[in-house]
Design a protein around this motif. Structure first.
Motif, short mmCIF file in Angstrom:
data_model
loop_
_atom_site.label_atom_id
_atom_site.label_comp_id
_atom_site.label_asym_id
_atom_site.label_seq_id
_atom_site.Cartn_x
_atom_site.Cartn_y
_atom_site.Cartn_z
N PHE A 20 39.09 18.75 39.63
CA PHE A 20 37.69 19.03 39.30
C PHE A 20 36.87 17.87 39.86
CE2 PHE A 20 33.98 18.89 36.48
CZ PHE A 20 33.54 20.20 36.61
N GLY A 21 36.32 18.08 41.04
CA GLY A 21 35.60 17.00 41.71
C GLY A 21 36.57 15.90 42.08
N PHE A 31 40.45 15.97 28.66
CA PHE A 31 40.13 14.72 29.32
C PHE A 31 40.77 14.69 30.70
CE2 PHE A 31 43.75 14.15 26.50
CZ PHE A 31 44.72 13.75 27.38
N ALA A 32 40.29 13.79 31.55
CA ALA A 32 40.85 13.64 32.89
C ALA A 32 42.13 12.80 32.81
CB ALA A 32 39.85 12.96 33.80
N LYS A 37 38.59 8.17 44.01
CA LYS A 37 37.38 7.90 44.77
C LYS A 37 36.81 9.12 45.47
CE LYS A 37 40.01 6.35 48.76
NZ LYS A 37 40.39 5.27 49.61
N SER A 38 37.66 10.13 45.70
CA SER A 38 37.19 11.34 46.39
C SER A 38 38.02 12.54 45.95
CB SER A 38 37.32 11.17 47.91
OG SER A 38 38.68 11.09 48.27
N GLU A 39 37.49 13.71 46.22
CA GLU A 39 38.23 14.94 45.94
C GLU A 39 39.49 15.00 46.79
OE1 GLU A 39 37.64 19.79 46.06
OE2 GLU A 39 35.88 18.50 46.00
N GLU A 40 39.42 14.49 48.01
CA GLU A 40 40.58 14.50 48.90
C GLU A 40 41.73 13.68 48.30
OE1 GLU A 40 37.40 13.89 50.03
OE2 GLU A 40 37.18 15.88 50.91
#
Length: 79
Positions: A20-21, A31-32, A37-40
């Protein structure tokens, strides 16, 4: 599969993971599990988990004629 959160404060058994993003989440919790730093990068971590699932989440070994089975716990990588 057992996964320990990036902050090492949570250990969950989940079978549903998604990106998710920039976060890697499980539909089982609110929760995460890891923030990147990036979706990639989050997708790369998901690929690593997929590879581990393919290898198997349990393993066993024999020591002194005694068989021991253990379950692998995936540690979410730091950034």
């Amino acid at each position: 599969m057992w996964i320990r959160s990036q902050d090492k404060k949570r250990l969950i058994n989940t079978s549903n993971l998604y990106v998710f993003g920039t976060c890697l989440k499980s539909s089982d919790v609110d929760f995460a599990l890891g923030n990147y730093k990036s979706e990639e990068r989050a997708l790369e971590v998901l690929d690593i988990i997929q590879s581990r699932i393919i290898k198997g989440a349990t393993f066993d070994y024999i020591n002194n004629s005694k068989r021991t089975t253990k379950e692998f716990v995936f540690q979410m990588p730091e950034e």
